[in-house]
Design an enzyme around this catalytic site. Structure first.
Site, PDB file in Angstrom:
ATOM      1  N   GLU A 177      44.602  37.013  66.930  1.00  0.00           N
ATOM      2  CA  GLU A 177      44.327  37.928  68.049  1.00  0.00           C
ATOM      3  C   GLU A 177      44.991  37.458  69.350  1.00  0.00           C
ATOM      4  O   GLU A 177      44.456  36.605  70.053  1.00  0.00           O
ATOM      5  CB  GLU A 177      42.803  38.054  68.265  1.00  0.00           C
ATOM      6  CG  GLU A 177      42.446  38.969  69.432  1.00  0.00           C
ATOM      7  CD  GLU A 177      40.941  39.204  69.599  1.00  0.00           C
ATOM      8  OE1 GLU A 177      40.142  38.586  68.877  1.00  0.00           O
ATOM      9  OE2 GLU A 177      40.577  40.008  70.465  1.00  0.00           O
ATOM     10  N   LYS A 219      45.270  41.311  65.290  1.00  0.00           N
ATOM     11  CA  LYS A 219      44.316  42.036  66.137  1.00  0.00           C
ATOM     12  C   LYS A 219      44.862  42.083  67.568  1.00  0.00           C
ATOM     13  O   LYS A 219      44.598  41.187  68.372  1.00  0.00           O
ATOM     14  CB  LYS A 219      42.949  41.337  66.086  1.00  0.00           C
ATOM     15  CG  LYS A 219      41.907  41.949  67.015  1.00  0.00           C
ATOM     16  CD  LYS A 219      40.500  41.535  66.633  1.00  0.00           C
ATOM     17  CE  LYS A 219      39.490  41.991  67.663  1.00  0.00           C
ATOM     18  NZ  LYS A 219      38.109  41.887  67.204  1.00  0.00           N
TER      19      LYS A 219
HETATM   20  P1  13P Z   1      36.279  44.238  72.250  1.00  0.00           P
HETATM   21  O1  13P Z   1      36.518  45.354  71.271  1.00  0.00           O
HETATM   22  O2  13P Z   1      35.012  44.397  73.028  1.00  0.00           O
HETATM   23  O3  13P Z   1      37.498  43.969  73.100  1.00  0.00           O
HETATM   24  O4  13P Z   1      36.030  42.929  71.413  1.00  0.00           O
HETATM   25  C1  13P Z   1      36.767  42.673  70.294  1.00  0.00           C
HETATM   26  C2  13P Z   1      36.843  41.226  70.071  1.00  0.00           C
HETATM   27  O5  13P Z   1      36.509  40.745  69.017  1.00  0.00           O
HETATM   28  C3  13P Z   1      37.371  40.386  71.137  1.00  0.00           C
HETATM   29  O6  13P Z   1      37.706  39.137  70.632  1.00  0.00           O
END
Ligand code: 13P
Length: 338
Positions: A177, A219
């Protein structure tokens, strides 16, 4: 590492019309959300809130996996199973957030580096024994005056690659991510430029560290204007630039992309995802891995009172359904009122 195991899990995580529920807020983030709603910040409230979410009716029709926090993976649901056992039983894959948070990046004011590599192999082995099949590590990139620096993007990409390597070694699928924050007044083109550079550095680094692309999930953030930008962008423009950025950088071997919601409203997060999926020549599955955009309304309805569980569960089920439609490009804003 067994790439067949990794690829099978990754493909299941992005199964048709399904996405991932992120309930992995750290204690600090959970406290911030509970405080805002005057909910008592206790271990039992964190447990019963998350129990309420995962036991919502038909959730597994729309949700393929749930990202847990270190505390939650060790807790039990009201019916007495551990969270991973309960999730397995209802057909939702259990996952775990393993980073230790974004900390100030040395010699780089206003920038962050995600920590948590120390002893990660041992921690991952324990999480695996507790039932986790995938993991998550979030890097945070901020847009501002003269930032992000190349150093910040490189250091975070390197940490993501080291984490991914440790995950793959023990057959846990890494969710990678790289979040470019929405905070700020920058326009959509600036978001494109920074996200494109970050994803390019990230995939180059993953490749250099021998990460097998068919056993990861990306992500990312969508390409949007900053939260306080005055120029608004249409969902079609957001979709077009987001797909262009991914197309520039994400190898076709990656089985899936699951967006974070990043502070978008519930409706924007669903509508933008649906528009992205209407561009149907993507080589990867494209879905959601939302925290706030799936949970926040349900949290407000629950409000720390278990008498509100049924009503709160209707809200999480509805958001999961709306995003499931969006994951196949079939969501429309008019569906919200039905
Ligand atoms: P949000 O969808 O609230 O941005 O959170 C997703 C997430 O896992 C952030 O690390």
């Amino acid at each position: 590492m067994d790439i067949n195991i990794l690829n099978k899990i990754a493909v299941e995580m992005v199964a048709d019309s399904k996405g991932i529920l992120a309930i992995d807020e750290s204690h600090g983030t959970c406290k911030k959300r509970f405080d805002a709603l005057n909910i008592d910040v206790t271990e039992e409230n964190r447990r019963s809130y998350r129990d309420m979410l995962i036991s919502a009716n038909s959730l597994s029709d729309y949700i393929s996996g749930a990202i847990l926090f270190d505390e939650t993976i060790r807790q039990k649901t009201s019916e007495g199973s551990t969270f991973p056992d309960y999730l397995d039983k209802v057909g939702i894959i259990p996952g775990i957030k393993v980073d230790a948070g974004a900390k100030p990046f040395s010699s780089h004011p206003n920038e962050k580096i995600t920590e948590g590599l120390d002893n990660l192999t041992e921690r991952m082995k324990e999480y695996s024994s507790l039932g986790a099949k995938f993991a998550k590590w979030r890097a945070v990139i901020t847009i501002g005056e003269n930032i992000p620096s190349s150093a910040c993007m490189l250091a975070n990409s390197h940490a993501l690659a080291r984490y991914a390597s440790i995950c793959q070694e023990i057959n846990i699928v890494p969710i990678v991510e790289p979040e470019v924050l929405m905070d700020g007044s920058h326009n959509i083109n600036k978001c494109f430029e920074v996200t494109n550079t970050m994803q390019s550095i990230l995939f180059e680094t993953l490749d250099k560290l021998d990460i097998n692309f068919s056993g990861i999930i990306l992500k990312p953030n969508m390409i949007t204007p900053g939260a306080s930008c005055v120029e608004k962008s249409s969902p079609e423009e957001i979709a077009e630039l987001t797909v262009k950025c991914l197309g520039n950088n994400v190898p076709k071997e990656v089985p899936g992309i699951a967006f974070l919601s990043g502070g978008q409203s519930d409706e924007d997060a669903s509508n933008n995802l649906s528009n992205i999926n209407k561009i149907n020549n993507n080589p990867w599955k494209v879905t959601f891995s939302y925290g706030r955009a799936l949970q926040l309304e349900a949290m407000k309805k629950w409000g720390g009172n278990n008498q509100n569980i049924i009503e709160a569960q209707k809200i999480i089920s509805k958001r999961a359904y709306m995003n499931s439609l969006a994951a196949s490009g079939k969501y429309d804003l008019s569906m919200e009122s039905k």
